[in-house]
Scaffold this active site. Structure first.
Site, PDB file in Angstrom:
ATOM      1  N   SER A  11       0.840  -1.199   0.000  1.00  0.00           N
ATOM      2  CA  SER A  11       0.000   0.000   0.000  1.00  0.00           C
ATOM      3  C   SER A  11       0.875   1.248   0.000  1.00  0.00           C
ATOM      4  CB  SER A  11      -0.898   0.017   1.240  1.00  0.00           C
ATOM      5  OG  SER A  11      -1.513   1.277   1.434  1.00  0.00           O
ATOM      6  N   TYR A  49      -2.388  -1.592  10.353  1.00  0.00           N
ATOM      7  CA  TYR A  49      -2.479  -1.907   8.922  1.00  0.00           C
ATOM      8  C   TYR A  49      -1.242  -1.409   8.179  1.00  0.00           C
ATOM      9  CZ  TYR A  49      -4.105  -1.232   4.078  1.00  0.00           C
ATOM     10  OH  TYR A  49      -4.216  -1.218   2.699  1.00  0.00           O
TER      11      TYR A  49
END
Length: 211
Positions: free
Chosen positions: A102, A115
């Protein structure tokens, strides 16, 4: 998932086998092995492995993240990528592994701390595994999407956050899955990406990450 399978059936070549789906919690190693065994039992081998499992939850402070949640997020987001251990037995020279990380691994995200930590781990995993497998002729790369409209977004964010999702990037909008998919196709294709390993592609709407 049934709709996805139907789309794949419609798009596949006439002589290709039907696609399959195996429901499993990939945060558990026994399930990872089970999925690999079922896939190999149906198709005979694995040429391309895409590691893409993830979950995320917001938190305003690191103090809000308890051990149970931390383990849950790490199991889904990075433990699951070690399904590679089982898949490698059925992969050969020319195969490709693609890991989803990400943009948050590069720029950070204060509200998605656990995360974000897992996404950083995926970048390191990608680079290390690429070095480990290069002599076997198996390439390992990653894709680091920016803000993309997926079911995870409305499931994770408030209505106001969804309304403004993606507006912070230079293109001033969130991307669509179809704008990310070609990155995976490219990294899976040989010879188109045959000289690329240990790298990450950044479909993120123009955010400069210098990595």
């Amino acid at each position: 998932m049934p709709k996805t399978l139907e789309l794949l059936r419609q798009a596949k070549a006439a002589d290709a086998k039907d696609p399959m789906a195996v429901a499993a919690d990939l945060g558990l190693d026994d399930n990872c092995k089970k999925v690999v065994d079922e896939v190999v039992g149906t198709y005979g081998r694995i040429d391309i492995l895409v590691n893409n499992a993830e979950e995320q939850y917001e938190a305003s402070s690191v103090e809000e993240i308890n051990e149970e949640r931390l383990e849950r997020v790490f199991r889904t987001n990075i433990f699951s990528y070690f399904v590679t251990r089982h898949a490698l037995k059925h992969m050969k020279e020319g195969s490709s592994i693609i890991n989803t990380t990400s943009v948050n691994a590069y720029k950070g995200n204060a509200k998605l701390l656990d995360y974000t930590a897992t996404k950083g781990a995926i970048v390191a995993f990608t680079r290390g595994l690429a070095l480990q497998l290069v002599e076997k002729g198996i390439r390992v790369n990653g894709v680091a999407p920016g803000p993309i409209w997926t079911p995870l977004i409305p499931a994770s964010f408030t209505e106001d956050e969804c309304a403004n999702f993606g507006k912070q990037v230079p293109m001033k909008r969130a991307g669509q899955p179809i704008e990310v998919a070609p990155s995976y196709v490219f990294l899976a294709s040989c010879p188109e990406s045959s000289y690329i390993t240990g790298q990450v592609i950044h479909p993120n709407g123009g955010t400069i990450v210098n990595a």
